[in-house]
Write an enzyme that holds these catalytic residues in place. Sequence first.
Site, PDB file in Angstrom:
ATOM      1  N   GLU A  91       0.841  -1.224   0.000  1.00 17.43           N
ATOM      2  CA  GLU A  91       0.000   0.000   0.000  1.00 17.43           C
ATOM      3  C   GLU A  91       0.869   1.265   0.000  1.00 17.43           C
ATOM      4  OE1 GLU A  91      -3.396  -0.141   2.628  1.00 17.43           O
ATOM      5  OE2 GLU A  91      -3.503   2.044   2.672  1.00 17.43           O
ATOM      6  N   ASP A 120       3.915 -14.762  11.466  1.00 13.37           N
ATOM      7  CA  ASP A 120       2.678 -15.305  10.909  1.00 13.37           C
ATOM      8  C   ASP A 120       1.581 -14.233  10.984  1.00 13.37           C
ATOM      9  OD1 ASP A 120       0.274 -16.613  10.515  1.00 13.37           O
ATOM     10  OD2 ASP A 120       0.881 -18.423  11.575  1.00 13.37           O
TER      11      ASP A 120
HETATM   12  C1  MEV Z   1      -6.125   2.878   4.833  1.00 12.23           C
HETATM   13  O1  MEV Z   1      -5.344   1.784   4.480  1.00 12.23           O
HETATM   14  C2  MEV Z   1      -6.203   2.998   6.338  1.00 12.23           C
HETATM   15  C3  MEV Z   1      -7.143   4.072   6.862  1.00 12.23           C
HETATM   16  O2  MEV Z   1      -8.457   3.901   6.335  1.00 12.23           O
HETATM   17  C4  MEV Z   1      -7.155   3.957   8.363  1.00 12.23           C
HETATM   18  C5  MEV Z   1      -8.156   4.811   9.068  1.00 12.23           C
HETATM   19  O3  MEV Z   1      -9.203   5.152   8.477  1.00 12.23           O
HETATM   20  O4  MEV Z   1      -7.916   5.116  10.245  1.00 12.23           O
HETATM   21  C6  MEV Z   1      -6.687   5.452   6.444  1.00 12.23           C
END
Ligand code: MEV
Length: 438
Positions: A85, A295
Amino acid sequence: MNTPVEGFSKLSKTQKIDWIATNCTKDPKQTKMLLQQYWNSDPRVQQLHDEFIENTISNYYLPFAVAPNFLINDRLYAIPMAIEESSVVAAASKAAKFWLERGGFKTEVLGTEKVGQVHFMYRGEQNKLTDFFNSVRPKLITSVASITQSMEKRGGGINDIVLRNLTDKIEGYHQLHCTFETLDAMGANFINSCLEQFAKTLKEEAQNHKAFTKEEKNIEVVMSILSNYVPNCLVRAEVSCPVSELGSDDMPADEFAQKFVQAVNIAKAEPYRAVTHNKGIMNGIDAVVLATGNDFRAVEAGVHAFAAKEGQYSSLTHATVEDGIFRFWIEVPLALGTVGGLTSLHPLVKLALEILQNPSAKELMQIMAVAGLAQNFAAVRSLVTTGIQKGHMKMHLLNMLNQLGATESEKQELVTYFKDKTITNASVKEALEQLKSM
Ligand code: MEV
């Protein structure tokens, strides 16, 4: 069209790829990719990866990155992360830097207890089972002496074995609920080996137990397996600073602190938000779990069960403002290993542990909790100030440009162009088209 296949695992790797080429893809480029691009050029390294699992045909890469500047209990760490990501590592690094300038992270291991259970059926008199268990308990422990010997030498082993009557849930259902200390090992093999021997001893001893009737002697073992729910293998990480130090160009300090605490309280009260809030925490934790060869399925399952321990799924983090001090912390169960498993086998895992200064399992628990807390801080900070899309789309821009087939010089030009503009699929596409037509 895919067809059933017999003895697939017995085929050589090239035969398996041929099978894929015949049955699953008509594009010769795909098989070439498996064979050439993604195989390691060193046959020994490739063989090592081939042998991690069955039916390996190639390697599946994830980016391996490092988030520097994490000050944890006054010691500086660069944290290795394996994740796809776009914004996660950037967000972790930003949060690390922010807290580096405000005293860093403070952590504490609250417990290291692992759990395993022998699930069995007994439909006789309850008192007789209790007496039997009390008499057989020492034998259960001696029956695993050869398994526990080396763990005990290092200070670990079996903590306790408790008989549990769960007949209110399922008729006849009982457990040996066993707790363990597995030190720097995650301990799955150790625990499961002990449990399977406990089950065997339990059955054998029941057969010879004079007070049991013929039916009572036939204890029926259903299964013996560790539990990934480890609420007493728990770590805490915290940051704090005067509210006045939280201000930025985006928002004044007081307003930020108040909105941040509100956002965390919403995640504590409301499961739809809690799941996404905790997903953000797991962005940080999972990336370190993967990089260090642990894991992630076990960690994920255990963490989410913990988040629901009060009967409703809730936030793993907490935030308060008291007497002008902002405090933000996480308590999270993490059953990890820094020995055994992939730790000494996977070259990148070895390197990741080295980057972390070869931590003990306890130290790794603390580092991971910090990665989760930092990630959550970065996400909630963006959410309550600029919104998440600004930073997220900025980090995602290169993926979008790659998808649209932009050249290196076009990418460079458009990254500069979008520095002060809103990034959306449509705006990126339009800007690239315009650039190409010039
Ligand atoms: C995205 O990968 C994670 C978020 O949605 C976490 C959150 O909303 O606190 C940005």
